[in-house]
Write a protein that holds these residues in place. Structure first.
Motif: not given
Length: 505
Positions: A160-177
């Motif tokens: 659960v917490f690894n999924n949450q971390r990976l989702f947050n990181e991918s969202v931050r990278d996408f919106y930074a782009y």
């Protein structure tokens, strides 16, 4: 404590020094050897030999210097292993063996991942949201069992917490782009069209997935909130890693109540802005910026038109020009001529700058906004209508009438109470009484005889009489007023004054 934190920060900052030195490529090659397989233990001679296989030529002495410097910075630590070598010299060299430190290895792996990452958009791991709902359901089902499987529960919690971390990181990278692309001024043509399709379709897909799965995750987090203590107790029953010196180890996420609170807060809108709301706000900002770029491209004149094609053409001219022509082209393009002031004639008012006055020292000229922003003097918009003061006068009169009516009602309430000790009045009446009492006390220093304070507009009069040991208690909905040594009475204004009377309006 502050000095210890600063010292620790300085020590950890030195882990990044090898990336900015003269021999950064050689240091990176050395760290690649130590951070590849697990438990790598190499001497300087072995480092030099393996680097040669990777196309990096270093002598044994140079490899020794590189490894020793990395050890000083904290990226490597000493390693120990029995050495079998043919000569004493090789034996002495083999005694100095190195291994990657914990933080040094982590820094290098993160650095290599960043250097290998592309500049394009990264796909958002939105599929993890649905998987998180399923795993949370499994956790709830395991807790309902008579004897929950601790190992299986630990695996689900970590997932659960690894999924949450990976989702947050991918969202931050996408919106930074997105932010990096939307801030470009030269985004036009086919590139703008492709990016528009990406933005409109993919962001809508992300928002739809978050809107569908976030309430389900929040509901399951609410169900697990009273059972977090049970989860932590089961996880603590598993074998724990304990350091010999008793220092705590870095535990995996989900092993503390704070981790579960953060997960619940991210999906819940009860405690401020939640994660889904933040994503919606970011999507709205991106769409607004996209529309702003569209308006800029559709502008007919002024600085709103993209100059990308012109700048590319100018760059091609610079590339083909010789040394002399380049200076002439630069001067003609950017107006880089010697400064020269020209007078407009005798009618020019307030002439203070001469032909030899520098532009830096000359009087600034006020350039109209239309000329500064759009390059023309065309008047835009329309003249504002002259405001009609009649409506404002009516509004102010109505407001004054309402205030006067409220004050009169407060005064009538005080008169109806008469003797104010023990009376219950409205807050407005209490405030009016305090205002009159303040005027009364400021005007009358000697209270040996009854004194009055009147408001003739409200037909209200307050009488204060000194009573030794007495008091006046006035109750209101928002508090109690207690006046010592005075007996207060409210009545209609009699027109007579005892002591010094006054008037408030």
């Amino acid at each position: 404590m502050g000095e210890d934190n600063n010292s620790m920060s300085a020590e950890r900052a030195s882990l990044f020094v090898y990336l900015t030195t003269e021999y950064a490529n050689e240091y990176r090659a050395v760290m690649n050897l130590f951070t590849g397989p697990l438990l790598v233990d190499l001497s300087a001679s072995e480092v030099a030999h393996q680097l040669l296989e990777h196309g990096v030529s270093l002598s044994v002495d140079e490899a020794t210097n590189r490894c020793e410097q990395l050890r000083v910075w904290g990226n490597l630590v000493r390693g120990m292993r029995d050495a079998r070598v043919p000569s004493v010299r090789d034996f002495l060299r083999s005694r100095s063996r190195y291994q990657a430190s914990k933080l040094g290895g982590r820094v290098h792996r993160d650095v290599e991942a960043i250097l290998a990452a592309g500049d394009g958009a990264q796909e958002v791991a939105r599929e993890l949201l649905g998987a998180t709902v399923q795993v949370l359901d499994r956790i709830i089902a395991r807790l309902d069992e008579p004897s929950p499987d601790a190992e299986a529960l630990a695996g689900d919690v970590t997932t659960v917490f690894n999924n949450q971390r990976l989702f947050n990181e991918s969202v931050r990278d996408f919106y930074a782009y997105l932010n990096a692309v939307l801030s470009r001024y030269d985004l036009v043509g086919d590139e703008y069209r492709r990016f528009k399709e990406l933005l409109l379709e993919y962001i809508d897909l992300i928002t739809a997935d978050v809107s569908r799965h976030a309430p389900a995750i929040a509901a399951r987090c609410d169900l697990l909130k009273p059972r977090v203590s049970q989860i932590l107790e089961i996880l603590d029953s598993l074998p724990l890693l304990i350091m010999p010196d008793g220092t705590p180890v870095d535990r995996l996420p989900g092993r503390s109540r704070a981790d579960w609170d953060q997960l619940r807060d991210w999906y819940s809108e009860q405690d401020g802005r939640s994660g889904p709301e933040t994503l919606r706000v970011a999507a709205d900002q991106a769409l607004r910026q996209l529309l702003a770029n569209a308006r800029r491209m559709l502008a007919a004149a002024g600085t709103g038109v993209s100059r990308r094609a012109d700048l590319l053409k100018l760059a091609a001219w610079f590339d083909r020009s010789g040394d002399i022509d380049v200076h002439r082209l630069y001067a003609a393009t950017f107006g880089a001529y010697p400064s020269r002031h020209l007078f407009g004639g005798p009618e020019e008012p307030g002439v203070r700058d001469g032909v030899n006055t520098s532009w830096w020292d000359a009087t600034p000229i006020d350039v109209p906004i239309s000329m500064r922003d759009r390059g023309d003097r065309t008047a835009r918009g329309r003249s504002a209508a002259v405001p009609d003061p009649g409506k404002d006068q009516e509004r102010l009169l109505r407001q004054a009438e309402l205030e006067a009516r409220d004050r009169q009602m407060a005064a009538d309430e005080l008169v109806a109470a008469g003797v104010l000790d023990g009376a219950r009045v409205s807050p407005a009446s209490r405030d009016l009484l305090l205002a009159l009492l303040g005027l009364l006390l400021s005007k009358n220093q000697d209270l040996s005889r009854p004194v009055r304070e009147a408001d003739t507009d409200l037909d209200l009069e307050i009488t204060a009489e000194t009573v030794a040991g007495g008091r006046t208690v006035i109750h209101a909905d928002d508090g109690v007023v207690l006046v010592h040594e005075l007996r207060l009475t409210a009545s209609r204004h009699s027109g007579q004054s005892v002591g010094r009377a006054g008037r408030t309006g």
